[in-house]
Design an enzyme around this catalytic site. Structure first.
Site, PDB file in Angstrom:
ATOM      1  CB  THR A  13      -0.940   0.020   1.211  1.00  0.00           C
ATOM      2  OG1 THR A  13      -0.174   0.115   2.421  1.00  0.00           O
ATOM      3  CG2 THR A  13      -1.803  -1.228   1.257  1.00  0.00           C
ATOM      4  N   GLY A  14       0.331   2.321  -0.581  1.00  0.00           N
ATOM      5  CA  GLY A  14       1.072   3.583  -0.633  1.00  0.00           C
ATOM      6  C   GLY A  14       2.427   3.428  -1.282  1.00  0.00           C
ATOM      7  CB  SER A  15       3.706   0.871  -3.254  1.00  0.00           C
ATOM      8  OG  SER A  15       2.571   0.459  -3.984  1.00  0.00           O
ATOM      9  N   GLY A  18       9.032   6.491  -2.667  1.00  0.00           N
ATOM     10  CA  GLY A  18       9.703   6.280  -1.392  1.00  0.00           C
ATOM     11  C   GLY A  18       9.888   4.824  -1.002  1.00  0.00           C
ATOM     12  CB  ILE A  19       9.621   3.163   2.317  1.00  0.00           C
ATOM     13  CG1 ILE A  19      10.699   3.971   3.048  1.00  0.00           C
ATOM     14  CG2 ILE A  19       9.599   1.727   2.841  1.00  0.00           C
ATOM     15  CD1 ILE A  19      10.428   4.152   4.534  1.00  0.00           C
ATOM     16  CE1 TYR A 154       4.668   8.451  10.580  1.00  0.00           C
ATOM     17  CE2 TYR A 154       6.481   8.711  12.126  1.00  0.00           C
ATOM     18  CZ  TYR A 154       5.948   8.139  10.985  1.00  0.00           C
ATOM     19  OH  TYR A 154       6.701   7.250  10.256  1.00  0.00           O
TER      20      TYR A 154
END
Length: 264
Positions: A13-15, A18-19, A154
């Site tokens: 997810t969220g790919s 970045g990481i 966070y």
């Protein structure tokens, strides 16, 4: 050690950057079919293109969905009905004085950083346990253990992921499914570059800005530099493999020695 993920399907997810993008590339290079996820179709396709340029053999699936919502999670499940490796990487971060964090912002951090991962785990874990193999990972942070004064909302969300990970590992006990969190240290991404420049002089060249940030805000790092996304991805690929079959319920550190503890 050969980490062969051929025949496995992964969702990160969220790919699109970045990481997450580094994890996609690492899993694809190890042979997995990988879902690339983001909210914007154009950015997802661009991320798929960049990954294929670096790994022409990569088997990639575009998963355009806002998995921070129930509707988006359902779309991800439709795009990839069966997933062997779920990497919950989606997350937001940003600096805010503790007394200025509103109720809405607290809720937003919890819903995106924690609840989105919980929801996808609920959707995919039953299939993994039925098949007798699965890998669920949560990309946490050193901020889960060493709460940063400038972004406690966070830190709270990443601490919650450690509890979520341990709890789902117990739910999957004895099934052949492992569940772990990955404690990533300060990592060099585009978003982090912007974050660094929120805290140090914007006129500094990046190399000096990075060193100033580590010296002032992350002095306990033993690495004394930001971690590269590929270094996080290397651990994720290992935890996704058959070789990591006895590692579950853990908070595994790739933090550059940031957390001053023998155990997480």
């Amino acid at each position: 050690m050969e980490l062969n993920l051929a025949g496995r399907t992964a969702l990160v997810t969220g790919s699109t950057q970045g990481i997450g993008a580094a994890i996609v590339l690492g899993l694809a290079r190890a042979g997995a079919r990988v879902g690339v996820n983001g909210r914007d179709a154009r950015r997802v396709e661009e991320a798929v293109g960049r990954a294929r340029a670096e790994a022409p053999q990569a088997d990639l699936v575009a998963v355009t969905a806002d998995v921070g919502t129930e509707e988006g999670a359902a779309r991800a499940l439709e795009a990839l009905p069966e997933v062997d490796i779920l990497v919950n990487n989606l997350g937001i971060f940003g600096a805010r004085p503790a007394l200025e964090i509103s109720d809405d912002e607290w809720r937003r951090y919890f819903e995106i950083n924690v609840l989105a991962a919980v929801r996808l785990t609920r959707l995919y874990l039953p299939g993994m346990t039925d098949r007798g193999f699965g890998r669920v990972q949560y990309i946490a942070s050193d901020s889960a253990v060493a709460i940063p004064a400038e972004m406690i909302h966070y830190g709270m969300s990443k601490t919650a992921l450690l509890a979520v990970s341990r709890g789902f590992a117990k739910a999957a006990a004895g099934t052949g499914v492992t569940v772990n969190s990955v404690i990533a240290g300060p990592t060099h991404t585009g978003g982090v570059e912007e974050f660094v420049y929120e805290l140090v002089d914007r006129d500094l060249p990046w190399g000096e800005a990075q060193r100033a940030f580590m010296r002032e805000y992350r002095p306990q790092s033993l690495l004394q530099r930001l971690i590269e996304p590929e270094e996080i991805a290397n651990l994720v690929v290992y935890l996704s493999s058959e070789q990591a079959s006895a590692t579950t319920g853990g908070a595994v550190r790739v933090d550059g020695g940031y957390v001053d503890s023998i155990l997480p």
